[in-house]
Design an enzyme around this catalytic site. Structure first.
Site, mmCIF file in Angstrom:
data_model
loop_
_atom_site.group_PDB
_atom_site.id
_atom_site.type_symbol
_atom_site.label_atom_id
_atom_site.label_comp_id
_atom_site.label_asym_id
_atom_site.label_seq_id
_atom_site.Cartn_x
_atom_site.Cartn_y
_atom_site.Cartn_z
ATOM 1 N N GLU A 65 0.817 -1.206 0.000
ATOM 2 C CA GLU A 65 0.000 0.000 0.000
ATOM 3 C C GLU A 65 0.856 1.263 0.000
ATOM 4 O O GLU A 65 0.576 2.214 -0.751
ATOM 5 C CB GLU A 65 -0.920 0.018 1.230
ATOM 6 N N ALA A 177 15.515 -49.171 -8.866
ATOM 7 C CA ALA A 177 15.753 -50.112 -7.770
ATOM 8 C C ALA A 177 16.994 -49.697 -6.998
ATOM 9 O O ALA A 177 17.950 -49.154 -7.564
ATOM 10 C CB ALA A 177 15.922 -51.518 -8.337
ATOM 11 N N ARG A 197 10.427 -23.228 -6.853
ATOM 12 C CA ARG A 197 11.362 -22.947 -5.753
ATOM 13 C C ARG A 197 11.474 -21.443 -5.523
ATOM 14 O O ARG A 197 11.485 -20.965 -4.380
ATOM 15 C CB ARG A 197 12.741 -23.517 -6.076
ATOM 16 N N THR A 209 17.179 -38.132 0.795
ATOM 17 C CA THR A 209 17.216 -37.546 -0.551
ATOM 18 C C THR A 209 18.562 -36.893 -0.811
ATOM 19 O O THR A 209 19.107 -36.992 -1.916
ATOM 20 C CB THR A 209 16.077 -36.532 -0.713
ATOM 21 N N ASP A 213 20.638 -38.235 -3.963
ATOM 22 C CA ASP A 213 20.684 -37.376 -5.151
ATOM 23 C C ASP A 213 21.726 -36.264 -5.076
ATOM 24 O O ASP A 213 22.092 -35.700 -6.102
ATOM 25 C CB ASP A 213 19.310 -36.721 -5.380
ATOM 26 N N LEU A 217 19.090 -27.826 -4.605
ATOM 27 C CA LEU A 217 17.804 -27.264 -4.201
ATOM 28 C C LEU A 217 17.760 -25.745 -4.328
ATOM 29 O O LEU A 217 17.065 -25.060 -3.577
ATOM 30 C CB LEU A 217 17.444 -27.692 -2.767
#
Length: 376
Positions: A65, A177, A197, A209, A213, A217
């Site tokens: 505002e 697998a 993100r 994770t 991996d 991120l």
């Protein structure tokens, strides 16, 4: 407080839609404050003219505002202010926006919704109405609730809005697998994830994770590295590798690790020496108390939390009823029966047919399909 307006309904909707679009610009950058959009419009005999635009600035200040009013200047007197959330009425680090609206001589305020913040909760609307300003509330309320979902959730429940991102193959698998990673979606879908993100305050994952991996991120869209969210890793016993890329980059992009109360203090010291912030939360046999973890993030001001997780944490969030929205990216390719399921111990239908969630849209992104679900 509310009254009828001579403004054509189509113009009203158009201006509120623009205010909502302005507010979306700040998503992921304004926490702990909501990302608000505001528009100052003058009514003239030959039509309406926009004389000021504003949206909440990075870090939450200045507010939308005051930005819009500053741009409008003297033209704000007698004008209409469209705003996506009730102007604040309390003194924080800045003066109340409601007082600024009154001082600017605004004649009418069109507000999408009341602010659930108990320090406001309608007082901004009441103060402006008492000063003789026509106040109309509710235009664009449904979309405003989506834009401000994180703020609303944090005010009412003390935790951020949780958005689960899940990429699955055509046969419902999330990896090979042995929990080996595999690229499931195409480049266009991966770019969308980076944009998601950038519009989140923080991105959440588990230590598993990170181990499987080794992701960064961060937001790696061109020119948007500065919009990378806080990275949050759940790690009950502080077993996170000090060589992980999220740890190596902790001084450039914040990394918060949520650990159990009894995790080794020497591991905490090693992480802190690398710029990682460690936060302690209660845990049980199944790992960290997820509700307590989210409450901890809410106390730190996080309102929009994107969960980019493996099957174990994704299933745990679902079981705990802590998923408020889900973005399911479906690939046309298959992995095969040997692959790991997208949700540990649960069929994918536990998410897609959950009685707590409903499908609100689908979108084609390159060769992949994104299905969007939201809390009922």
């Amino acid at each position: 407080m509310t009254s009828q307006s001579s403004t054509p309904p189509d113009d009203d909707l158009r201006f509120m839609d623009l205010a909502l679009a302005l507010g979306r610009r700040g998503l992921g950058r304004t926490w702990p404050n909501p990302s608000v959009g505001a528009l100052v419009v003058r009514r003239e005999r030959d039509g309406s003219a926009i004389v000021g635009r504003g949206w909440t600035q990075p870090g939450g200040r200045p507010h939308a505002e005051t930005e819009a009013l500053a741009r409008a200047g003297a033209a704000a007197r007698g004008a209409t202010l469209y705003v996506t959330l009730e102007p604040c009425s309390h003194h924080g680090q800045t003066a109340p926006c409601a007082d600024a609206v009154i001082a600017a001589g605004i004649a009418e305020v069109v507000s999408a919704q009341e602010d659930p913040n108990p320090q406001v909760a309608g007082e901004g609307h009441r103060r402006m109405a008492a000063a003789g300003i026509t106040v109309r509330v509710g235009l664009g309320a449904e979309e405003a609730r989506r834009v401000h979902a994180g703020h609303i959730r944090r005010m009412r429940e003390g935790r951020p809005q949780v958005f689960l991102k899940l990429a699955v193959s055509a046969d419902g698998k999330a990896g090979l697998a042995g929990r080996r990673p595999v690229a499931i979606t195409g480049e266009e879908a991966r770019e969308r994830v980076h944009l998601m993100r950038a519009m989140s305050d923080a991105v959440l994952t588990g230590r598993g994770t990170i181990a499987a991996d080794d992701p960064l991120l961060t937001c790696r869209l061109p020119g948007m590295a500065g919009r990378s969210p806080v990275r949050v890793v759940l790690d009950t016993n502080l077993q996170l590798s000090l060589d992980a890329r999220v740890v190596a980059s902790a001084r450039e992009v914040p990394l918060w690790v949520l650990a159990g109360l009894h995790a080794p203090p020497e591991r905490e010291a090693a992480l802190r020496a690398r710029g990682v912030e460690v936060m302690r939360v209660p845990s049980g046999e199944a790992g960290l108390d997820l509700e307590a973890a989210l409450q901890s993030l809410g106390r730190r001001g996080i309102t929009r939390l994107m969960a980019e997780t493996g099957p174990i944490l994704a299933a745990a969030l679902l079981r705990a009823d802590l998923i408020d929205e889900a973005f399911l990216l479906r690939s046309a390719s298959t992995i095969g029966a040997e692959g790991i399921d997208a949700l540990e111990g649960l069929p994918l239908e536990a998410l897609t047919r959950s009685p707590k969630l409903k499908v609100i849209g689908t979108e084609q992104i390159g060769g992949d399909t994104m299905e969007i679900l939201a809390r009922r």
